[in-house]
Write a protein that holds these residues in place. Structure first.
Motif, mmCIF file in Angstrom:
data_model
loop_
_atom_site.group_PDB
_atom_site.id
_atom_site.type_symbol
_atom_site.label_atom_id
_atom_site.label_comp_id
_atom_site.label_asym_id
_atom_site.label_seq_id
_atom_site.Cartn_x
_atom_site.Cartn_y
_atom_site.Cartn_z
ATOM 1 N N SER A 152 -36.477 -73.769 -14.337
ATOM 2 C CA SER A 152 -35.489 -73.758 -15.408
ATOM 3 C C SER A 152 -34.467 -72.652 -15.192
ATOM 4 O O SER A 152 -33.271 -72.847 -15.379
ATOM 5 N N CYS A 153 -34.932 -71.462 -14.813
ATOM 6 C CA CYS A 153 -33.998 -70.369 -14.514
ATOM 7 C C CYS A 153 -33.723 -70.265 -13.017
ATOM 8 O O CYS A 153 -32.616 -69.950 -12.610
ATOM 9 N N HIS A 154 -34.749 -70.510 -12.216
ATOM 10 C CA HIS A 154 -34.585 -70.304 -10.774
ATOM 11 C C HIS A 154 -34.022 -71.537 -10.091
ATOM 12 O O HIS A 154 -34.651 -72.125 -9.206
ATOM 13 N N GLN A 155 -32.858 -71.985 -10.574
ATOM 14 C CA GLN A 155 -32.109 -73.023 -9.888
ATOM 15 C C GLN A 155 -30.686 -72.502 -9.733
ATOM 16 O O GLN A 155 -30.315 -71.531 -10.383
ATOM 17 N N ALA A 156 -29.933 -73.169 -8.897
ATOM 18 C CA ALA A 156 -28.583 -72.688 -8.613
ATOM 19 C C ALA A 156 -27.779 -72.594 -9.906
ATOM 20 O O ALA A 156 -27.897 -73.429 -10.801
ATOM 21 N N GLY A 157 -26.989 -71.539 -10.017
ATOM 22 C CA GLY A 157 -26.083 -71.432 -11.147
ATOM 23 C C GLY A 157 -26.652 -70.707 -12.347
ATOM 24 O O GLY A 157 -26.048 -70.683 -13.408
ATOM 25 N N LYS A 158 -27.836 -70.114 -12.218
ATOM 26 C CA LYS A 158 -28.402 -69.350 -13.331
ATOM 27 C C LYS A 158 -28.519 -67.889 -12.926
ATOM 28 O O LYS A 158 -28.418 -67.547 -11.755
ATOM 29 N N GLN A 159 -28.749 -67.031 -13.939
ATOM 30 C CA GLN A 159 -28.947 -65.607 -13.649
ATOM 31 C C GLN A 159 -30.340 -65.412 -13.110
ATOM 32 O O GLN A 159 -31.306 -65.459 -13.865
ATOM 33 N N ASN A 160 -30.484 -65.224 -11.808
ATOM 34 C CA ASN A 160 -31.843 -65.139 -11.273
ATOM 35 C C ASN A 160 -31.912 -64.321 -9.987
ATOM 36 O O ASN A 160 -32.808 -64.524 -9.180
ATOM 37 N N PRO A 194 -36.601 -53.453 -4.124
ATOM 38 C CA PRO A 194 -36.567 -52.543 -2.972
ATOM 39 C C PRO A 194 -35.151 -52.156 -2.579
ATOM 40 O O PRO A 194 -34.953 -51.143 -1.909
ATOM 41 N N ILE A 195 -34.144 -52.914 -2.985
ATOM 42 C CA ILE A 195 -32.776 -52.599 -2.561
ATOM 43 C C ILE A 195 -32.048 -51.782 -3.607
ATOM 44 O O ILE A 195 -31.568 -50.685 -3.344
ATOM 45 N N THR A 196 -32.027 -52.291 -4.828
ATOM 46 C CA THR A 196 -31.266 -51.589 -5.858
ATOM 47 C C THR A 196 -32.099 -50.558 -6.578
ATOM 48 O O THR A 196 -31.565 -49.692 -7.269
ATOM 49 N N GLY A 197 -33.437 -50.658 -6.467
ATOM 50 C CA GLY A 197 -34.272 -49.721 -7.164
ATOM 51 C C GLY A 197 -34.415 -50.026 -8.640
ATOM 52 O O GLY A 197 -35.002 -49.273 -9.405
ATOM 53 N N LYS A 198 -33.852 -51.166 -9.055
ATOM 54 C CA LYS A 198 -33.958 -51.540 -10.467
ATOM 55 C C LYS A 198 -35.345 -52.094 -10.751
ATOM 56 O O LYS A 198 -36.008 -52.643 -9.885
ATOM 57 N N VAL A 199 -35.754 -51.961 -11.993
ATOM 58 C CA VAL A 199 -37.057 -52.487 -12.385
ATOM 59 C C VAL A 199 -36.917 -53.983 -12.681
ATOM 60 O O VAL A 199 -35.974 -54.412 -13.344
ATOM 61 N N ILE A 200 -37.819 -54.750 -12.144
ATOM 62 C CA ILE A 200 -37.816 -56.185 -12.437
ATOM 63 C C ILE A 200 -38.972 -56.461 -13.377
ATOM 64 O O ILE A 200 -40.097 -56.024 -13.139
ATOM 65 N N ARG A 201 -38.664 -57.179 -14.456
ATOM 66 C CA ARG A 201 -39.693 -57.396 -15.478
ATOM 67 C C ARG A 201 -40.675 -58.481 -15.034
ATOM 68 O O ARG A 201 -40.474 -59.146 -14.030
ATOM 69 N N GLN A 202 -41.724 -58.618 -15.848
ATOM 70 C CA GLN A 202 -42.750 -59.632 -15.552
ATOM 71 C C GLN A 202 -42.129 -61.025 -15.564
ATOM 72 O O GLN A 202 -41.088 -61.260 -16.133
ATOM 73 N N GLY A 254 -33.326 -65.099 -2.532
ATOM 74 C CA GLY A 254 -33.478 -63.936 -3.407
ATOM 75 C C GLY A 254 -32.728 -62.756 -2.869
ATOM 76 O O GLY A 254 -32.684 -62.530 -1.666
ATOM 77 N N ASP A 255 -32.081 -61.981 -3.793
ATOM 78 C CA ASP A 255 -31.356 -60.788 -3.368
ATOM 79 C C ASP A 255 -32.294 -59.768 -2.742
ATOM 80 O O ASP A 255 -31.903 -58.979 -1.895
#
Lengths: 575, 220, 164
Positions: A368-376, A418-426, A391-392
Motif C-alpha cells: 500500500s505504501c511501498h509502491q511507486a509514487g508514495k512516500q517510502n 546508515p546514510i542519513t543517520g535518521k531514525v526509521i520507525r517500526q 530503497g535509499d
C-alpha cells in the motif's frame, strides 16, 4: 413464367421424385447425422473453449472498445471503410441505413427480380458471380475488421488505400463488369458468362490477396493487459483483499483498524477511525460503501477511487472491495466455503518462497505504501528484485543476516538509516504484523530469500531463536516447567541424562554442566543457542536415536515466556 | 396386440396415419448432404429454445442482477456452464448454418417457381435469427455487451429524421438502461421466438406442400 | 435378393436414426435435470456460534427475548434473515435458549409473564416456560439450544446456530 414452363417444371419434378427416396427415413437419417455432428461440436466448444469471461458492464468506463458479434463484423468494418470516402463518407446514413436496407430488399425481392427461368449454374453466371463477390467481400471485411483503417496521422495512407481497395473498390468494379457484360450476352452468351465467371474469380482472388497483405502489414497490437476478474464470490473476496491492501491499507490499516496515519501526504498524523467495527458494518449498506469508495469523502481527505470520479477503480473492482469488507468484517455475513486467506501458512520445516508466501504477504501489508509514487524512501516491494535491491538505504535485507534492517523494523525496533543517520520507525507503522508473519519473513531472509517454491524446497530451514530471547526469564518458574517437561530425559536438575540408544553419545546430553560450545563466549550467545534448541527441538547425531527433542516453541508446547523461564533456569545451573 | 389396438384407437381420433403420410412418408428427390442444412437450422433453433428456457430458470433481466445471475449459472449451478456454453456457441453456429443454407438455396436456384414464398419467409427467418443474436448479446450485461449495444443502437440513430426516434424506441429511452435490458429480454425470449416459430411453421408447410427442390440438371 | 438387402438397409437407417435421436435427447436431458434440481441438492450449511449479548443482562428465571440476524447467499443474492429467541437462565450456570418460532405453522410466540406461558398469536398454541407443549395444535416443543449448544465466552452468551 408462362403456363407451359410451369408445366415443364412440375413434370421434371415428378420424374425426380420417382428416382428419389422417402423423407422418412432416408432424409431424416442424413439430417439427424448432421445434427448430431453439430451437437457434438457444440458440446466440445462448450467444454473446451467455454464462454470467455468478461467484466460486468460499467457505464462509467468510457475507455472500453466494443466489438460486435463476429457475424456483424463485416457490417462494422464496412461502415469504417465507407467512412474514409471523401465527402460521401460523411453522409453516414447511406452506409448505415440505405445500403443494408437495399441489400435486404434485394434479398426479399430476389424471386421477383430474377426472371431467368433456368436453374442450372451454367445459365446463371451473372447471379452466381455477383453473389460470389459479395460473399467473398463479406469474408474479407470480417478478416480485416481487427485492423484499424487509419494508420499514420491523416489522409489516405497505404493502409487506408488497401482496405479501401479490398473492401469497396474491387467488389464495386466487379459488380459493374459483371452486370455490364450481361449486355454482351445478346451477341455471345458463352463469352458473357465466361467474362462474368472470370471477373468474379479474379476479383475474389485480388480481394483475398489484398486482405492478406493488410493483415500482414498491420501494426502488431499488443494484447491488452489481462483484467483481473473474479468469477465466484470467493475469488471476488480474494481480489477485493488485494485491492484493499493496495488502495486502502495505508490509511485504514491492513485490516480496517485505522490508527494514526503516517507517511501519507496531507494526512500525516490524522487519527483514522476504525472501519471494521460492528457499528460501521451494520449501519452501512453495500451501496453506501460503494458510493463512499467511488466518490470518496473529499472534505475528510478521502480521494475518489471510482473511475467515474477520476479514480482508478472500475465498478467491478469496487464491488469486489465491498465484498471483501462485508465478508471479512461483518459477522452476519458468512465467509463462503473455499474463500481462503491468500497468504498460505507455513508447514513445519517449510522454507517460505517469494512466489508462494512473501509476495502475497507483502502485497497485503506493505505494498500500500511501498509502491511507486508514495512516500517510502524509494523502497518498493511490488516485485522480488525491487524488494531486495531498492530503497535509499539499500540493501534493507541481506540473505542470512538476522540484523537486516527490515527484520529489525518488523520486530518493532527502530533502525538507523546508515546514510542519513535518521531514525526509521517500526514497520508497519501503525500495527506490527502478526507474529506468524514476522516469523515467515524472518525464516525467508535467514534461509536465503528464495524466489520460487522450487528454489525454496532445496533449502534447509535455518533454526531461529524465538522471541523468548528478548524476554526476562524467572528461574524459579523455569524450574517448575523444567521438572514437568525436561527432567524426564535430561534428569533432575539436568545432571544426568537418561540412555538414548542409537545416538552417538548413547545418553541424552547433560545440562549441568552444559556443553561449552552451547555456552559460547557471552551471555547473549548462550541465550540464543539455548533458545534455538528449545524453540526448534533437535535430533541427536547417530543412526537411529530413540529419543529426539521436540520443538517446544514452534509446536506451541511451551509459551515464549515459559521458554524464557527455562532458559533462565538452565543458565542458573551453569553460572 | 395391445399396442396395435391402442394405436388404432388413437389413429381413429387423431388421424396419425394421415399425419404420417402427409409429413413423413413423402417421396423426395435424391438427397444431397447440402440439403440437410435446413433441418440443421431447425435443430439448432430447437436446441437454442431448450437451452434458452433452461437459462431463464436462473437468469434475471435487471442490471443489478443480470451479470451476477450469469456468473451463478456458470459457477454455481450443476452443468450451468454446459447449458450456457451450448447456447452461446449455438447462436454463432445457427447464424453460420442459416447463412450457408441460404447460399445453397441461391446456388441451386431453389427460390424459383414454385418456391418463391419459401425464400421470402427464409429471408424473414434470417433477419429474425440476426435479431436474436443482437438482442441476446446484451443480456449478459457485461462490458462487451453494454458497449457493443450502445454502438449498434447508435447506428440506428444515424438514420435521417426518424433515427433519434428509432434509437429511443430501441433503448427505451435516450440511454442504455434497465429499460433497454428488459425490452431486449422480452424481444429475445418472447417476441422474436414467437415470430420465428410462426415463420418456421409456414416455411415447413411450404416445404411439405412443394416438396424439397431437386438439384438442377444441365437442361434446367 | 436385392429386395431383402434393401429392407435391411432401411431397418438399419431407422434404427440409427432412432438411436441418434435418443442419444441427443439423453445428453440434453441428463444435464438439464441436474441443472434444474441443483439448488435443492445444495445443503445450506449455516452452522455458527452466534452471540446473543451479555449473559449478565439476562435475569435468572425470567425468559427475555433476543434476536440475531444471519445473512445467506442464495445464488447471486444475499438475504439477511432475522431470528428471534427467548433466553432463560435456569440457574447461575445453566441457560436455556428457545426459538420463538411456533412448531405448528411458524408464527412467532410471545411470553406472557402473568400466565407463565408462551402463546402463539395465530392458533393459540401454548408452551410452558421450558418450551413443552401445554395445549393447542403444535406437534412438538419449541426448538431449543441447551447444554453443548450454549456457551459463554468473556461474559457473552453464544448459541450454536445450525441454520433455519
Amino acid at each position: 413464367m408462362k403456363e407451359e414452363q410451369k408445366k415443364k417444371v412440375h413434370e421434371k419434378y415428378k420424374i425426380a421424385l420417382q428416382k428419389g427416396e422417402r423423407f422418412w427415413p432416408d432424409s431424416i437419417y442424413k439430417d439427424l447425422l448432421v445434427s448430431l455432428g453439430i451437437f457434438i461440436l457444440l458440446i466440445l466448444l462448450a467444454t473446451f473453449i467455454g464462454v470467455p469471461g468478461e467484466p460486468k458492464a460499467d457505464p462509467s468506463d468510457s475507455t472500453f472498445v466494443p466489438k460486435p458479434e463476429w457475424y456483424f463484423l463485416f457490417l462494422f468494418k464496412f461502415l469504417a471503410v465507407y467512412g474514409q470516402i471523401p465527402l460521401l463518407g460523411k453522409i453516414e446514413w447511406i452506409a448505415t441505413a440505405v445500403i443494408p436496407g437495399l441489400v435486404i430488399l434485394f434479398l426479399f425481392a430476389l424471386p421477383l427480380i430474377d426472371r431467368n427461368p433456368f436453374r442450372h449454374y451454367s445459365r446463371r453466371t451473372m447471379g452466381l458471380s455477383i453473389m460470389g463477390v459479395f460473399v467473398v467481400s463479406m469474408i474479407v471485411l470480417t478478416t480485416i475488421s481487427g485492423v484499424p483503417a487509419i494508420s499514420g496521422n491523416s489522409g489516405m495512407s497505404t493502409m487506408t488505400l488497401l482496405q479501401f481497395m479490398t473492401g469497396l473498390v474491387i467488389p464495386i468494379l466487379a459488380y459493374i463488369i459483371i452486370v455490364g457484360s450481361s449486355f454482351l450476352a445478346k451477341r455471345s452468351r458463352p463469352l458473357a458468362s465466361r467474362l462474368q465467371k472470370w471477373t468474379a474469380v479474379a476479383a475474389s482472388v485480388l480481394m483475398a490477396i489484398v486482405a492478406v497483405v493488410v493483415v500482414a502489414i498491420a501494426p502488431k497490437t499488443t494484447p491488452a493487459a489481462e483484467v483481473q476478474q473474479a468469477n465466484t464470490l470467493s475469488e471476488q473476496i480474494a481480489l477485493g483483499q488485494d485491492l484493499y491492501s493496495i488502495n486502502c491499507a495505508e490509511c485504514h490499516g491492513s485490516d480496517g483498524e485505522g490508527g494514526i496515519i503516517q507517511g501519507v501526504a496531507g494526512l500525516d498524523g490524522f487519527n483514522m477511525k476504525t472501519i471494521h467495527s460492528q457499528d460501521e458494518m451494520y449501519t452501512r449498506s453495500d451501496q453506501t460503501l460503494k458510493d463512499i469508495i467511488s466518490y470518496g469523502q473529499p472534505d475528510l481527505g478521502m480521494n475518489p477511487f471510482g473511475k467515474a470520479y477520476g479514480g482508478g477503480l472500475s465498478t467491478t473492482e469496487i464491488d469486489s472491495l465491498v465484498a471483501f469488507m462485508r465478508y471479512s468484517w461483518d459477522d452476519r455475513a458468512e465467509m463462503p466455503a473455499g474463500a481462503i486467506s491468500s497468504i498460505p501458512t507455513l508447514n513445519p520445516g517449510e522454507v517460505p518462497s517469494w512466489d508462494v508466501h512473501i509476495q502475497p504477504l507483502v502485497k497485503r501489508y506493505c505494498a500500500s505504501c511501498h509502491q511507486a509514487g508514495k512516500q517510502n524512501n524509494n523502497y518498493i516491494m511490488t516485485s522480488y528484485n525491487e524488494m531486495i535491491n531498492t530503497g535509499d538505504n539499500a540493501p534493507l535485507v541481506t540473505a542470512g543476516d538476522p540484523e537486516s534492517l527490515l527484520l529489525k523494523l518488523i520486530n518493532g525496533q527502530e533502525g538507523l538509516d546508515p546514510i542519513t543517520g535518521k531514525v526509521i520507525r517500526q514497520m508497519p507503522p501503525t500495527k506490527l504484523l502478526d507474529p506468524q508473519y514476522v516469523d515467515m519473513l524472518t525464516r525467508w531472509v535467514m534461509a536465503g530469500m528464495p524466489q520460487t517454491a522450487e528454489q525454496a524446497s532445496t533449502l534447509e530451514v535455518v533454526p531461529m531463536p524465538g522471541t523468548a530471547v528478548d524476554l526476562t526469564g524467572d528461574p524459579t518458574a523455569g524450574l517448575t516447567v523444567f521438572e514437568a517437561q525436561c527432567a524426564k530425559c535430561h534428569g533432575e536438575n539436568g545432571i544426568q541424562g537418561i540412555e538414548n540408544p542409537g545416538s552417538d553419545d548413547g545418553t541424552v546430553p547433560s545440562l549441568n554442566p552444559i556443553d561449552p560450545e552451547i555456552k559460547g563466549a557471552d551471555l547473549k550467545s548462550f541465550i540464543t543457542n539455548l533458545d534455538i534448541y528449545i524453540q526448534n527441538g533437535s535430533t541427536p547425531g547417530g543412526d537411529s536415536p530413540k529419543l529426539t527433542m521436540p520443538s517446544f516453541g514452534t509446536q506451541g508446547i511451551l509459551t515464549q515466556q515459559q521458554i524464557a523461564d527455562v532458559i533462565a533456569y538452565v543458565m542458573s545451573l551453569n553460572k | 396386440m395391445m399396442w396395435k389396438k391402442l394405436f388404432a384407437w388413437l389413429d381413429e381420433r387423431l388421424g396419425l396415419n394421415d399425419l404420417y403420410k402427409a409429413t413423413l412418408d413423402r417421396p423426395e428427390p435424391k438427397g444431397n448432404w447440402w440439403n440437410t442444412l435446413g433441418s440443421a437450422s431447425l435443430f439448432l433453433f430447437l436446441l437454442q429454445g431448450a437451452t434458452g428456457i433452461f437459462l431463464s430458470v436462473y437468469y434475471t433481466p435487471s442490471p443489478d442482477h443480470a451479470y451476477d445471475s450469469i456468473q451463478y449459472i456458470m459457477n454455481g449451478v450443476a452443468f450451468g456452464w454446459l447449458i450456457r456454453g451450448i447456447h452461446h456457441w449455438g447462436a454463432s453456429l445457427m447464424v453460420l448454418v442459416v447463412f450457408i443454407h441460404m447460399l445453397r438455396v441461391f446456388v441451386t436456384a431453389s427460390y424459383k417457381y414454385p418456391r418463391e414464398l419459401t425464400w421470402l419467409i427464409g429471408v424473414g427467418l434470417l433477419l429474425c435469427t440476426l435479431g436474436m443474436g443482437f438482442t441476446g448479446y446484451l443480456l449478459p450485461w457485461d462490458q462487451k455487451a453494454y458497449w457493443a449495444t450502445t454502438v449498434a443502437t447508435s447506428i440506428a440513430g444515424s438514420v435521417p429524421w426518424v433515427g433519434p426516434f428509432i434509437l429511443r424506441v430501441l433503448r427505451g429511452g435516450t440511454d442504455l438502461s434497465a429499460l433497454t435490458l428488459s425490452r431486449f429480454f422480452a424481444a429475445h425470449i418472447w417476441m422474436l421466438p414467437a415470430v420465428l416459430t410462426g415463420l418456421i411453421g409456414v416455411h415447413l408447410y411450404l416445404i411439405i406442400k412443394h416438396g424439397e427442390s431437386e438439384f438442377p440438371g444441365r437442361d434446367d | 435378393m436385392a429386395g431383402s438387402h434393401h429392407i435391411s438397409r432401411r431397418d438399419f437407417i431407422k434404427l440409427t436414426t432412432a438411436a441418434v435421436g435418443t442419444f441427443i435427447g439423453a445428453v440434453v436431458a441428463v444435464p438439464a435435470i441436474a441443472y434444474l434440481i441443483d439448488p435443492a441438492l445444495k445443503s445450506a450449511s449455516t452452522d455458527a456460534w452466534v452471540p446473543l449479548g451479555k449473559l449478565a443482562a439476562f435475569e435468572i428465571g425470567k425468559p427475555a427475548p433476543a434476536s440475531f440476524t444471519r445473512s445467506i447467499v442464495n445464488g447471486w443474492e444475499k438475504t439477511v434473515n432475522s431470528y428471534g429467541v427467548f433466553v432463560l437462565r435456569t440457574s447461575e450456570t445453566e441457560t436455556l435458549v428457545l426459538s420463538n418460532k411456533c412448531t405448528h405453522l411458524g408464527c412467532h410466540v410471545n411470553w406472557f409473564a402473568d400466565k407463565q406461558e408462551y402463546i402463539c398469536p395465530c392458533h393459540d398454541a401454548q408452551f410452558g416456560i421450558n418450551g413443552q407443549v401445554l395445549g393447542g395444535p403444535p406437534p412438538r416443543p419449541l426448538d431449543r439450544y441447551s447444554g453443548d449448544q450454549v456457551k459463554v465466552e468473556d461474559g457473552i452468551l453464544f448459541i450454536h446456530f445450525l441454520g433455519a
